[in-house]
Design a protein around this motif. Structure first.
Motif, PDB file in Angstrom:
ATOM      1  N   GLY A 126       9.015 -16.138  69.466  1.00  0.00           N
ATOM      2  CA  GLY A 126       7.888 -15.236  69.183  1.00  0.00           C
ATOM      3  C   GLY A 126       7.505 -15.235  67.716  1.00  0.00           C
ATOM      4  O   GLY A 126       6.316 -15.254  67.373  1.00  0.00           O
ATOM      5  N   LEU A 127       8.516 -15.227  66.837  1.00  0.00           N
ATOM      6  CA  LEU A 127       8.235 -15.293  65.395  1.00  0.00           C
ATOM      7  C   LEU A 127       7.559 -16.610  65.013  1.00  0.00           C
ATOM      8  O   LEU A 127       6.667 -16.653  64.166  1.00  0.00           O
ATOM      9  N   LYS A 128       7.994 -17.699  65.654  1.00  0.00           N
ATOM     10  CA  LYS A 128       7.405 -19.018  65.372  1.00  0.00           C
ATOM     11  C   LYS A 128       5.948 -19.057  65.811  1.00  0.00           C
ATOM     12  O   LYS A 128       5.076 -19.579  65.096  1.00  0.00           O
ATOM     13  N   ASN A 129       5.647 -18.490  67.006  1.00  0.00           N
ATOM     14  CA  ASN A 129       4.261 -18.446  67.497  1.00  0.00           C
ATOM     15  C   ASN A 129       3.387 -17.550  66.628  1.00  0.00           C
ATOM     16  O   ASN A 129       2.201 -17.820  66.426  1.00  0.00           O
ATOM     17  N   ALA A 130       3.982 -16.478  66.094  1.00  0.00           N
ATOM     18  CA  ALA A 130       3.231 -15.558  65.226  1.00  0.00           C
ATOM     19  C   ALA A 130       3.018 -16.113  63.824  1.00  0.00           C
ATOM     20  O   ALA A 130       2.209 -15.577  63.061  1.00  0.00           O
ATOM     21  N   GLY A 131       3.723 -17.184  63.474  1.00  0.00           N
ATOM     22  CA  GLY A 131       3.579 -17.803  62.155  1.00  0.00           C
ATOM     23  C   GLY A 131       4.459 -17.197  61.091  1.00  0.00           C
ATOM     24  O   GLY A 131       4.227 -17.391  59.900  1.00  0.00           O
ATOM     25  N   LEU A 132       5.494 -16.436  61.505  1.00  0.00           N
ATOM     26  CA  LEU A 132       6.448 -15.834  60.560  1.00  0.00           C
ATOM     27  C   LEU A 132       7.678 -16.728  60.470  1.00  0.00           C
ATOM     28  O   LEU A 132       8.468 -16.810  61.407  1.00  0.00           O
ATOM     29  N   LEU A 133       7.825 -17.424  59.362  1.00  0.00           N
ATOM     30  CA  LEU A 133       8.958 -18.324  59.163  1.00  0.00           C
ATOM     31  C   LEU A 133       9.967 -17.657  58.231  1.00  0.00           C
ATOM     32  O   LEU A 133       9.915 -17.812  57.014  1.00  0.00           O
ATOM     33  N   VAL A 134      10.863 -16.865  58.840  1.00  0.00           N
ATOM     34  CA  VAL A 134      11.932 -16.192  58.091  1.00  0.00           C
ATOM     35  C   VAL A 134      13.251 -16.836  58.494  1.00  0.00           C
ATOM     36  O   VAL A 134      13.522 -16.991  59.690  1.00  0.00           O
ATOM     37  N   ASN A 135      14.072 -17.210  57.499  1.00  0.00           N
ATOM     38  CA  ASN A 135      15.335 -17.881  57.835  1.00  0.00           C
ATOM     39  C   ASN A 135      16.344 -16.896  58.418  1.00  0.00           C
ATOM     40  O   ASN A 135      16.231 -15.678  58.258  1.00  0.00           O
ATOM     41  N   ARG A 136      17.370 -17.436  59.086  1.00  0.00           N
ATOM     42  CA  ARG A 136      18.341 -16.623  59.815  1.00  0.00           C
ATOM     43  C   ARG A 136      19.213 -15.775  58.885  1.00  0.00           C
ATOM     44  O   ARG A 136      19.714 -14.734  59.286  1.00  0.00           O
ATOM     45  N   LYS A 137      19.404 -16.249  57.661  1.00  0.00           N
ATOM     46  CA  LYS A 137      20.200 -15.477  56.697  1.00  0.00           C
ATOM     47  C   LYS A 137      19.532 -14.138  56.405  1.00  0.00           C
ATOM     48  O   LYS A 137      20.187 -13.077  56.410  1.00  0.00           O
ATOM     49  N   MET A 138      18.206 -14.161  56.173  1.00  0.00           N
ATOM     50  CA  MET A 138      17.472 -12.935  55.861  1.00  0.00           C
ATOM     51  C   MET A 138      17.343 -12.041  57.094  1.00  0.00           C
ATOM     52  O   MET A 138      17.421 -10.814  56.999  1.00  0.00           O
ATOM     53  N   LEU A 139      17.157 -12.663  58.272  1.00  0.00           N
ATOM     54  CA  LEU A 139      17.061 -11.880  59.508  1.00  0.00           C
ATOM     55  C   LEU A 139      18.371 -11.154  59.803  1.00  0.00           C
ATOM     56  O   LEU A 139      18.373  -9.991  60.235  1.00  0.00           O
ATOM     57  N   ALA A 140      19.511 -11.840  59.568  1.00  0.00           N
ATOM     58  CA  ALA A 140      20.829 -11.224  59.779  1.00  0.00           C
ATOM     59  C   ALA A 140      21.051 -10.068  58.806  1.00  0.00           C
ATOM     60  O   ALA A 140      21.613  -9.021  59.183  1.00  0.00           O
ATOM     61  N   ASP A 141      20.596 -10.228  57.565  1.00  0.00           N
ATOM     62  CA  ASP A 141      20.734  -9.164  56.564  1.00  0.00           C
ATOM     63  C   ASP A 141      19.905  -7.943  56.953  1.00  0.00           C
ATOM     64  O   ASP A 141      20.361  -6.795  56.800  1.00  0.00           O
ATOM     65  N   LEU A 142      18.678  -8.187  57.474  1.00  0.00           N
ATOM     66  CA  LEU A 142      17.834  -7.077  57.925  1.00  0.00           C
ATOM     67  C   LEU A 142      18.441  -6.393  59.146  1.00  0.00           C
ATOM     68  O   LEU A 142      18.365  -5.170  59.298  1.00  0.00           O
ATOM     69  N   ALA A 143      19.041  -7.192  60.053  1.00  0.00           N
ATOM     70  CA  ALA A 143      19.655  -6.618  61.261  1.00  0.00           C
ATOM     71  C   ALA A 143      20.796  -5.680  60.922  1.00  0.00           C
ATOM     72  O   ALA A 143      20.997  -4.656  61.603  1.00  0.00           O
ATOM     73  N   VAL A 144      21.548  -5.987  59.860  1.00  0.00           N
ATOM     74  CA  VAL A 144      22.698  -5.157  59.483  1.00  0.00           C
ATOM     75  C   VAL A 144      22.266  -3.972  58.612  1.00  0.00           C
ATOM     76  O   VAL A 144      22.692  -2.828  58.842  1.00  0.00           O
ATOM     77  N   ASN A 145      21.413  -4.213  57.613  1.00  0.00           N
ATOM     78  CA  ASN A 145      21.119  -3.204  56.587  1.00  0.00           C
ATOM     79  C   ASN A 145      19.819  -2.430  56.800  1.00  0.00           C
ATOM     80  O   ASN A 145      19.706  -1.288  56.346  1.00  0.00           O
ATOM     81  N   ASP A 146      18.820  -3.034  57.451  1.00  0.00           N
ATOM     82  CA  ASP A 146      17.511  -2.373  57.597  1.00  0.00           C
ATOM     83  C   ASP A 146      17.036  -2.555  59.039  1.00  0.00           C
ATOM     84  O   ASP A 146      16.366  -3.536  59.387  1.00  0.00           O
ATOM     85  N   ALA A 147      17.380  -1.593  59.888  1.00  0.00           N
ATOM     86  CA  ALA A 147      17.056  -1.689  61.326  1.00  0.00           C
ATOM     87  C   ALA A 147      15.565  -1.488  61.584  1.00  0.00           C
ATOM     88  O   ALA A 147      15.009  -2.056  62.529  1.00  0.00           O
ATOM     89  N   ALA A 148      14.880  -0.667  60.735  1.00  0.00           N
ATOM     90  CA  ALA A 148      13.460  -0.348  60.958  1.00  0.00           C
ATOM     91  C   ALA A 148      12.592  -1.597  60.798  1.00  0.00           C
ATOM     92  O   ALA A 148      11.702  -1.859  61.631  1.00  0.00           O
ATOM     93  N   THR A 149      12.820  -2.338  59.731  1.00  0.00           N
ATOM     94  CA  THR A 149      12.031  -3.564  59.526  1.00  0.00           C
ATOM     95  C   THR A 149      12.339  -4.607  60.607  1.00  0.00           C
ATOM     96  O   THR A 149      11.464  -5.365  61.001  1.00  0.00           O
ATOM     97  N   PHE A 150      13.573  -4.638  61.097  1.00  0.00           N
ATOM     98  CA  PHE A 150      13.929  -5.582  62.152  1.00  0.00           C
ATOM     99  C   PHE A 150      13.173  -5.256  63.443  1.00  0.00           C
ATOM    100  O   PHE A 150      12.711  -6.167  64.148  1.00  0.00           O
ATOM    101  N   THR A 151      13.040  -3.950  63.759  1.00  0.00           N
ATOM    102  CA  THR A 151      12.285  -3.549  64.962  1.00  0.00           C
ATOM    103  C   THR A 151      10.808  -3.936  64.839  1.00  0.00           C
ATOM    104  O   THR A 151      10.174  -4.330  65.828  1.00  0.00           O
ATOM    105  N   SER A 152      10.251  -3.838  63.610  1.00  0.00           N
ATOM    106  CA  SER A 152       8.855  -4.266  63.397  1.00  0.00           C
ATOM    107  C   SER A 152       8.706  -5.774  63.602  1.00  0.00           C
ATOM    108  O   SER A 152       7.695  -6.234  64.147  1.00  0.00           O
ATOM    109  N   LEU A 153       9.729  -6.524  63.198  1.00  0.00           N
ATOM    110  CA  LEU A 153       9.720  -7.973  63.430  1.00  0.00           C
ATOM    111  C   LEU A 153       9.815  -8.296  64.918  1.00  0.00           C
ATOM    112  O   LEU A 153       9.206  -9.266  65.394  1.00  0.00           O
TER     113      LEU A 153
END
Length: 217
Positions: free
Chosen positions: A82-109
């Motif tokens: 879904g992120l690839k189709n939307a054109g959001l290219l975020v690497n897994r390192k940053m996504l994992a950091d958001l999943a642990v430290n910032d749940a709100a931004t992860f839900t928006s993603l």
């Protein structure tokens, strides 16, 4: 035989190895031979595991992203697609950091990934055309024609090459022989080269006047 000592060069080499082996258990940090074996082994493992560490971290990031995706009611592969189709290219390192430290931004993603999955790209239809293979008789005829044409071309090219090259060489040689050459104006090396071309023998020990006399015969 005289006794040869290594001197400060050998001591420096051993100190370098023992410095790398600092903190190793038992004699591996004190005796040079065992320390050298352990250091060589440790360097091989460190070279290998520098690449293995990257794989291990990628696995850890995927586990963390997957756990956060399950909390938001989406699968890991759907989230990445879904992120690839939307054109959001975020690497897994940053996504994992958001999943642990910032749940709100992860839900928006996750919401943007769902929108990307809803708007699927149009798949182009591919038309397959079936071509019937030629019969054995047609294949043999075509093969025979190709072989005949190639043989003709090869024969014509060979004839052209044979005709062109030797005639030019013969003409040039006859013209050179017909001309009168002034041997007196030439150097000794040039005269010797002429003797070599004409196939004369015993010119290497002769003087210039003798070589001119030999060539004028």
């Amino acid at each position: 035989m005289p006794r040869v000592k290594g001197g400060y060069v050998a001591r420096r080499r051993r100190k370098k190895v023992l410095k790398l082996a600092k903190g190793y258990y038992g004699s591996k940090h004190a005796i040079y031979r065992t320390a050298h074996e352990q250091v060589m082994r440790a360097l091989q493992f460190s070279y290998r595991d520098r690449k293995v560490r990257k794989r291990e971290f990628r696995k850890l990031w995927i586990v963390r992203i997957n756990a956060a995706c399950q909390l938001n009611g989406i699968k890991y592969n759907q989230f990445i697609n879904g992120l690839k189709n939307a054109g959001l290219l975020v690497n897994r390192k940053m996504l994992a950091d958001l999943a642990v430290n910032d749940a709100a931004t992860f839900t928006s993603l996750v919401e943007t990934a769902r929108k990307g999955l809803a708007a699927k790209p149009e798949v182009q239809k591919v038309e397959y055309v079936f071509v019937k293979p030629a019969k054995k008789e047609e294949r043999s005829k075509n093969h025979a024609d190709l072989v005949a044409n190639t043989k003709k071309e090869v024969k014509v090219e060979a004839k052209k090459e044979v005709k062109a090259e030797p005639k030019k060489e013969v003409k040039v040689e006859t013209k050179k022989e017909s001309k009168t050459v002034d041997y007196a104006s030439m150097n000794l090396t040039e005269l010797k080269a002429l003797c070599k071309e004409r196939g004369l023998k015993g010119y290497s020990t002769l003087k210039k006047d003798e070589i001119i006399a030999l060539l004028s015969k």
